[in-house]
Write a protein that holds these residues in place. Structure first.
Motif, PDB file in Angstrom:
ATOM      1  N   ALA A   1       9.112  -3.251  -1.098  1.00  0.00           N
ATOM      2  CA  ALA A   1       8.259  -2.843  -2.211  1.00  0.00           C
ATOM      3  C   ALA A   1       9.077  -2.460  -3.427  1.00  0.00           C
ATOM      4  O   ALA A   1       8.704  -1.573  -4.187  1.00  0.00           O
ATOM      5  CB  ALA A   1       7.369  -1.685  -1.779  1.00  0.00           C
TER       6      ALA A   1
ATOM      7  N   ARG B   1       5.664   3.517  -0.682  1.00  0.00           N
ATOM      8  CA  ARG B   1       4.937   2.263  -0.723  1.00  0.00           C
ATOM      9  C   ARG B   1       5.535   1.291   0.299  1.00  0.00           C
ATOM     10  O   ARG B   1       6.753   1.239   0.476  1.00  0.00           O
ATOM     11  CB  ARG B   1       5.032   1.681  -2.128  1.00  0.00           C
ATOM     12  CG  ARG B   1       3.949   0.706  -2.491  1.00  0.00           C
ATOM     13  CD  ARG B   1       3.975   0.438  -3.978  1.00  0.00           C
ATOM     14  NE  ARG B   1       3.436   1.557  -4.731  1.00  0.00           N
ATOM     15  CZ  ARG B   1       3.593   1.730  -6.040  1.00  0.00           C
ATOM     16  NH1 ARG B   1       4.306   0.864  -6.736  1.00  0.00           N
ATOM     17  NH2 ARG B   1       3.061   2.746  -6.647  1.00  0.00           N
TER      18      ARG B   1
ATOM     19  N   TRP C   1       4.197  -2.240 -11.365  1.00  0.00           N
ATOM     20  CA  TRP C   1       3.055  -2.132 -10.467  1.00  0.00           C
ATOM     21  C   TRP C   1       1.796  -2.066 -11.317  1.00  0.00           C
ATOM     22  O   TRP C   1       1.693  -1.240 -12.211  1.00  0.00           O
ATOM     23  CB  TRP C   1       3.153  -0.887  -9.580  1.00  0.00           C
ATOM     24  CG  TRP C   1       4.219  -1.012  -8.550  1.00  0.00           C
ATOM     25  CD1 TRP C   1       5.498  -0.532  -8.630  1.00  0.00           C
ATOM     26  CD2 TRP C   1       4.118  -1.681  -7.295  1.00  0.00           C
ATOM     27  NE1 TRP C   1       6.194  -0.869  -7.498  1.00  0.00           N
ATOM     28  CE2 TRP C   1       5.371  -1.571  -6.655  1.00  0.00           C
ATOM     29  CE3 TRP C   1       3.098  -2.370  -6.639  1.00  0.00           C
ATOM     30  CZ2 TRP C   1       5.626  -2.112  -5.408  1.00  0.00           C
ATOM     31  CZ3 TRP C   1       3.358  -2.909  -5.389  1.00  0.00           C
ATOM     32  CH2 TRP C   1       4.596  -2.783  -4.785  1.00  0.00           C
TER      33      TRP C   1
ATOM     34  N   ARG D   1       0.832  -1.193   0.000  1.00  0.00           N
ATOM     35  CA  ARG D   1       0.000   0.000   0.000  1.00  0.00           C
ATOM     36  C   ARG D   1       0.866   1.241   0.000  1.00  0.00           C
ATOM     37  O   ARG D   1       2.026   1.219   0.443  1.00  0.00           O
ATOM     38  CB  ARG D   1      -0.929   0.010   1.211  1.00  0.00           C
ATOM     39  CG  ARG D   1      -0.239   0.123   2.569  1.00  0.00           C
ATOM     40  CD  ARG D   1      -1.255  -0.015   3.687  1.00  0.00           C
ATOM     41  NE  ARG D   1      -0.635   0.115   5.008  1.00  0.00           N
ATOM     42  CZ  ARG D   1      -1.298  -0.068   6.141  1.00  0.00           C
ATOM     43  NH1 ARG D   1      -2.596  -0.382   6.121  1.00  0.00           N
ATOM     44  NH2 ARG D   1      -0.669   0.078   7.298  1.00  0.00           N
ATOM     45  N   GLN D   2       0.282   2.312  -0.509  1.00  0.00           N
ATOM     46  CA  GLN D   2       0.957   3.599  -0.518  1.00  0.00           C
ATOM     47  C   GLN D   2      -0.014   4.647  -0.028  1.00  0.00           C
ATOM     48  O   GLN D   2      -1.006   4.948  -0.704  1.00  0.00           O
ATOM     49  CB  GLN D   2       1.480   3.953  -1.899  1.00  0.00           C
ATOM     50  CG  GLN D   2       2.322   5.211  -1.912  1.00  0.00           C
ATOM     51  CD  GLN D   2       3.097   5.381  -3.199  1.00  0.00           C
ATOM     52  OE1 GLN D   2       2.743   4.837  -4.249  1.00  0.00           O
ATOM     53  NE2 GLN D   2       4.180   6.137  -3.145  1.00  0.00           N
TER      54      GLN D   2
ATOM     55  N   TYR E   1      -3.970   0.415  -2.493  1.00  0.00           N
ATOM     56  CA  TYR E   1      -3.497  -0.944  -2.257  1.00  0.00           C
ATOM     57  C   TYR E   1      -3.205  -1.626  -3.587  1.00  0.00           C
ATOM     58  O   TYR E   1      -3.972  -1.530  -4.538  1.00  0.00           O
ATOM     59  CB  TYR E   1      -4.535  -1.740  -1.471  1.00  0.00           C
ATOM     60  CG  TYR E   1      -4.572  -1.370  -0.011  1.00  0.00           C
ATOM     61  CD1 TYR E   1      -5.112  -0.147   0.393  1.00  0.00           C
ATOM     62  CD2 TYR E   1      -4.048  -2.213   0.963  1.00  0.00           C
ATOM     63  CE1 TYR E   1      -5.122   0.215   1.739  1.00  0.00           C
ATOM     64  CE2 TYR E   1      -4.064  -1.875   2.303  1.00  0.00           C
ATOM     65  CZ  TYR E   1      -4.598  -0.654   2.680  1.00  0.00           C
ATOM     66  OH  TYR E   1      -4.611  -0.303   4.022  1.00  0.00           O
ATOM     67  N   TYR E   2      -2.085  -2.344  -3.602  1.00  0.00           N
ATOM     68  CA  TYR E   2      -1.630  -3.057  -4.789  1.00  0.00           C
ATOM     69  C   TYR E   2      -1.264  -4.494  -4.419  1.00  0.00           C
ATOM     70  O   TYR E   2      -0.888  -4.775  -3.284  1.00  0.00           O
ATOM     71  CB  TYR E   2      -0.355  -2.424  -5.359  1.00  0.00           C
ATOM     72  CG  TYR E   2      -0.426  -0.968  -5.690  1.00  0.00           C
ATOM     73  CD1 TYR E   2      -0.225   0.007  -4.717  1.00  0.00           C
ATOM     74  CD2 TYR E   2      -0.646  -0.554  -7.005  1.00  0.00           C
ATOM     75  CE1 TYR E   2      -0.256   1.355  -5.032  1.00  0.00           C
ATOM     76  CE2 TYR E   2      -0.680   0.785  -7.322  1.00  0.00           C
ATOM     77  CZ  TYR E   2      -0.486   1.740  -6.335  1.00  0.00           C
ATOM     78  OH  TYR E   2      -0.518   3.074  -6.656  1.00  0.00           O
TER      79      TYR E   2
END
Length: 122
Positions: free
Chosen positions: A107, A44, A112, A37-38, A93-94
């Motif tokens: 990260a 991130r 991404w 998440r960032q 969120y990734y």
């Protein structure tokens, strides 16, 4: 290779959300998958990771006991169940791979995919 996260939204503090990440162009069967998440104005960071086969999971301390990571290899998807959300969980969120299911998470990825925004109001 594509990764697309979804399921974010606006929720009140204490609420819940379930994020999904679908992978396309490859099979995630053999990879440990992670959530990252960032937050606004921040770097991130890793959130959680699940191993490819035996279900070993890792959580950062900030989400331990509140978030649950899972996966469905048949659907080529990974999930993040988020409970008791706090304003500090607000972030995009990734998902990404590979990650370490025993930690630590970093990260540092070149690629991404599309993230999903989670906003937690107080």
């Amino acid at each position: 290779v594509q990764l697309q996260a979804s399921g974010g939204g606006l929720v009140q503090s204490g609420g819940s959300l379930r994020l999904s990440c679908v992978a396309s162009g490859f099979s995630l069967d053999y990879y440990a998958m992670g959530w990252f998440r960032q937050a606004p104005g921040k770097e991130r960071e890793g959130v959680s990771c699940i191993s490819s086969m035996d279900g070993t999971t890792f959580y950062e301390d900030s989400v331990k006991g509140r978030f649950t990571i899972s996966r469905d290899n048949a659907k080529n998807q990974v999930y993040l169940e988020m409970n008791n959300l706090k304003p500090e969980d607000t972030a995009v969120y990734y998902c990404n791979f590979p990650c370490s299911p025993v930690g630590p998470l970093n990260a540092e990825y070149d690629y991404w995919g599309q993230g999903t925004l989670v906003t937690v109001s107080s």
